[in-house]
Design an enzyme around this catalytic site. Structure first.
Site, short mmCIF file in Angstrom:
data_model
loop_
_atom_site.label_atom_id
_atom_site.label_comp_id
_atom_site.label_asym_id
_atom_site.label_seq_id
_atom_site.Cartn_x
_atom_site.Cartn_y
_atom_site.Cartn_z
CG ASP A 1 0.40 -0.36 -2.26
OD1 ASP A 1 0.79 -0.77 -0.91
OD2 ASP A 1 1.02 -0.96 -3.05
CB ILE A 2 2.93 2.37 -6.47
CG1 ILE A 2 2.51 3.77 -6.11
CG2 ILE A 2 3.30 2.17 -7.75
CD1 ILE A 2 3.82 4.73 -6.25
CD GLU B 1 4.37 -0.14 -2.19
OE1 GLU B 1 4.54 -0.05 -0.93
OE2 GLU B 1 3.67 -0.82 -2.68
#
Ligand SMILES: Nc1nc2c(ncn2[C@@H]2O[C@H](COP(=O)(O)OP(=O)(O)OP(=O)(O)O)[C@@H](O)[C@H]2O)c(=O)[nH]1
Length: 373
Positions: free
Chosen positions: A248-249, A292
């Site tokens: 997960d960014i 994301e």
């Protein structure tokens, strides 16, 4: 027939389709030759006198019937195997046609069979018409089949052409009609096969599109849903490891807010490219699970190996960042990693939740780190 059993290559598909159709269409034909001949024999003026030709032809038609039915399709779809089957089957069909042609010739030559000439003539018309409509896949052998059905009768009638002028003219006319019909059927048959191939290709493309994330070209959530349980079941069955990495960014919202949505999209694409650089094995399944959040399913990889790959990815991103609209951009990612363990994970969902919890921990502990589930 399930799609997986269909060859993709157009030539092989065409041949495979022809062979399938021949196999289906051949099942009924053989029995009618035998029945038609038995009728000719039984309704002749002296069936007992015709014991030898009667039984020989019956035996011939029966053998061909069995051979046609027992001629099994090759299980492999290699071109050679399919071609061999096709020619072997055409040989059987041509033999059948020739035998019928000879049987019809006998109804003209043998006096006790004269009473059966109408049965033979009607059957001849039916068989030749059926050959044209059932087997238009290849023009030359289909035309040969028709010729073989008619030839003996034509040869027998020719010496008395003037006496048989009406019948001969009608036969030639009818054969011409059959050849024209064959030309048209052949064209229509192959147009149908080509269309079917196009539709199957389009269906496959649509299916692929529905399972692909349009921005990053990674597999999407649907692809994950399709594969995850299967992969878990396979790992369980084979006792081989299955690693799941969730990525997960970090603070992605800020990228969008500061640089705009387009820059955010560019980041997501580059993030996917870095994933492709690091998770390179053919069996690795790379996915964008939403927004994301990304995932990698790694069958056959143990926890330590998967951890090294995850760390390599995290460091690569941490050290080099990404680029958005030609501007270098610092970006980090949080990762959760686990390997399926049937003692801990009661189901695929439970396995996913365990890894998702690890990702949550990575976020909670300050981001830009990998946590093990
Ligand atoms: N550009 C772009 N942004 C997206 C896309 N999908 C989701 N987003 C954005 O991703 C952001 C996700 O924000 P959050 O869920 O708050 O997560 P975050 O900002 O990364 O924060 P943490 O995950 O807690 O580190 C939201 O601003 C979404 O609008 C996309 O396809 N393109």
């Amino acid at each position: 027939m399930p799609n997986t059993l269909m060859p993709n290559d157009p030539d092989r598909f065409r041949l495979w389709r022809e062979v399938q159709d021949m196999r289906v269409r051949t099942t009924l034909g053989g029995i009618f030759y035998l029945i038609a001949w038995l009728l000719c024999w039984i309704f002749s003026s002296a069936p007992k006198q015709l014991l030898l030709p009667g039984s020989l032809f019956s035996l011939g038609f029966a053998i061909l019937l069995v051979l046609r039915l027992r001629h099994r399709l090759p299980t492999e779809h290699d071109l050679d195997g399919l071609l061999r089957w096709r020619w072997q089957h055409w040989a059987l069909l041509l033999l059948n046609s020739m035998l019928w042609g000879l049987a019809t010739g006998c109804t003209l030559l043998l006096t006790p069979l004269h009473d059966s000439q109408l049965i033979a003539a009607l059957s001849t018309i039916a068989f030749s018409t059926a050959a044209i409509f059932n087997f238009p896949m290849q023009r030359l052998p289909a035309a040969c089949a028709v010729l073989l059905i008619y030839l003996p009768a034509l040869v027998i009638m020719l010496p008395q052409a003037s006496k048989n002028a009406g019948v001969l003219t009608t036969l030639v006319f009818f054969m011409l009609y059959l050849m024209l019909a064959l030309k048209r059927n052949h064209k229509e048959y192959h147009a149908g096969v080509d269309l079917q191939h196009q539709l199957l290709e389009q269906r496959e493309q649509l299916d692929l599109l529905s399972r692909t994330d349009s921005l990053t070209q990674l597999g999407n959530r649907l692809q994950f849903n399709n594969l995850f349980e299967l992969q878990v079941a396979q790992a369980q069955r084979q006792g081989s490891p299955l690693a799941l990495l969730l990525l997960d960014i970090d603070h992605f919202k800020q990228i969008n807010d500061q640089h705009g949505h387009m820059a955010g999209d560019q980041c997501l694409c580059q993030f996917a490219d870095v994933m492709r650089q690091v998770f390179r094995r053919q069996s690795d399944i790379l996915l964008r699970l939403g927004g994301e959040e990304f995932g990698v399913l790694m069958p056959g990889i143990d926890l330590e190996h998967a951890r090294q790959l995850g760390e390599q990815f995290r460091l690569l991103l941490d050290e080099h960042g990404l680029e958005a609209q030609a501007q270098p951009l610092r970006l980090t990612t949080s990762l959760g990693l686990g390997v399926f363990d049937s003692a801990r994970d009661a189901s695929a969902d439970a396995f996913f939740s365990r890894v998702d919890d690890a990702l949550y921990q990575a976020k909670h502990q300050g981001r830009n780190r990998l946590c093990l589930a």
